[in-house]
Design a protein around this motif. Structure first.
Motif, short mmCIF file in Angstrom:
data_model
loop_
_atom_site.label_atom_id
_atom_site.label_comp_id
_atom_site.label_asym_id
_atom_site.label_seq_id
_atom_site.Cartn_x
_atom_site.Cartn_y
_atom_site.Cartn_z
N ALA A 1 72.64 -15.00 -57.19
CA ALA A 1 73.34 -14.23 -58.21
C ALA A 1 73.93 -15.19 -59.23
CB ALA A 1 74.44 -13.39 -57.57
N ARG B 1 78.51 -12.01 -68.25
CA ARG B 1 77.66 -11.16 -67.42
C ARG B 1 77.49 -11.75 -66.03
NH1 ARG B 1 72.97 -8.71 -71.36
NH2 ARG B 1 74.39 -7.90 -72.93
N GLY C 1 75.07 -10.89 -62.30
CA GLY C 1 73.94 -10.11 -61.80
C GLY C 1 73.05 -10.90 -60.88
N CYS D 1 75.79 -6.64 -55.90
CA CYS D 1 76.66 -5.69 -56.59
C CYS D 1 78.04 -5.64 -55.95
CB CYS D 1 76.03 -4.30 -56.63
SG CYS D 1 74.59 -4.21 -57.72
N ARG E 1 79.50 -4.17 -64.15
CA ARG E 1 78.06 -4.05 -64.41
C ARG E 1 77.33 -5.19 -63.73
NH1 ARG E 1 79.29 -3.32 -70.41
NH2 ARG E 1 79.45 -1.07 -70.61
N ALA E 2 76.11 -4.89 -63.31
CA ALA E 2 75.22 -5.91 -62.76
C ALA E 2 73.98 -5.98 -63.64
CB ALA E 2 74.82 -5.57 -61.33
N TYR E 3 73.52 -7.17 -63.91
CA TYR E 3 72.34 -7.39 -64.75
C TYR E 3 71.22 -8.02 -63.94
CZ TYR E 3 75.22 -6.40 -68.81
OH TYR E 3 76.04 -5.78 -69.73
N VAL E 4 70.00 -7.79 -64.40
CA VAL E 4 68.82 -8.39 -63.81
C VAL E 4 67.76 -8.47 -64.91
CG1 VAL E 4 67.75 -6.22 -63.03
CG2 VAL E 4 67.30 -8.33 -61.77
N PHE F 1 68.90 0.55 -62.19
CA PHE F 1 68.98 -0.30 -63.37
C PHE F 1 68.27 0.41 -64.52
CE2 PHE F 1 69.70 -3.43 -60.09
CZ PHE F 1 70.61 -4.30 -60.67
N VAL G 1 70.43 -3.28 -66.71
CA VAL G 1 71.84 -3.21 -66.34
C VAL G 1 72.07 -2.04 -65.40
CG1 VAL G 1 72.51 -1.82 -68.35
CG2 VAL G 1 74.21 -3.29 -67.21
#
Length: 151
Positions: free
Chosen positions: A61, A77, A79, A103, A113-116, A134, A148
């Motif tokens: 992460a 950010r 993620g 998360c 928020r989680a990003y990828v 997402f 997101v």
């Protein structure tokens, strides 16, 4: 299932972890991720995924990385940076477990928020991430789609 830190006792097993041959162009090998974790130690969170005593995957992460200082200096950010599930362990929920664990860590530090990112091609992980909730942001990072998930 559980996450474990990379240690002198398990790093060689981590380095031997490999995805299916048709996925090798979609995700960097664990050795590159560990090098990045060393270089970006303030932001990287690498972990191994175990099912009992069996190593089934690797995740990394990122926490609190500035996204685009030219647009919004305050856009930090967090993620999922990397997800490698062993070729013979795919399809058993380990990827979902990994995303949920990341998360949870993001929530624990106050993230919302989680990003990828994912390679937008047939056979890529887009469907997996969309099923987890997402949604594409409309942004690209290194040619990959940015997604997101609101936590």
């Amino acid at each position: 299932m559980r996450l474990e830190r990379i240690t002198p006792e398990n790093y060689e097993a981590a380095l031997a972890l490999s995805v299916r041959p048709d996925q090798e162009d979609l995700v960097a090998p664990v050795v590159k991720s560990l090098a990045e974790a060393y270089v970006f130690a303030d932001h990287a969170w690498p972990r191994l995924i175990y099912d009992g005593d069996r190593l089934v995957g690797f995740l990394m992460a990122f926490m609190g990385i500035p996204w685009d200082s030219n647009r919004n200096a305050g856009d930090l950010r967090s993620g999922l940076w990397r997800l490698n599930i062993a070729a013979d362990a795919q399809g058993h929920g380990y990827g979902r477990f990994a995303v949920e664990a990341v998360c949870g860590e993001i929530r624990a530090v106050g993230g919302t928020r989680a990003y990828v990112t994912w390679e937008p091609r047939v056979g890529g992980p887009e469907e997996f991430y969309l099923k987890l909730g997402f949604r594409p942001t409309g942004e690209q990072s290194g040619g990959e789609t940015v997604g997101v998930l609101d936590l």
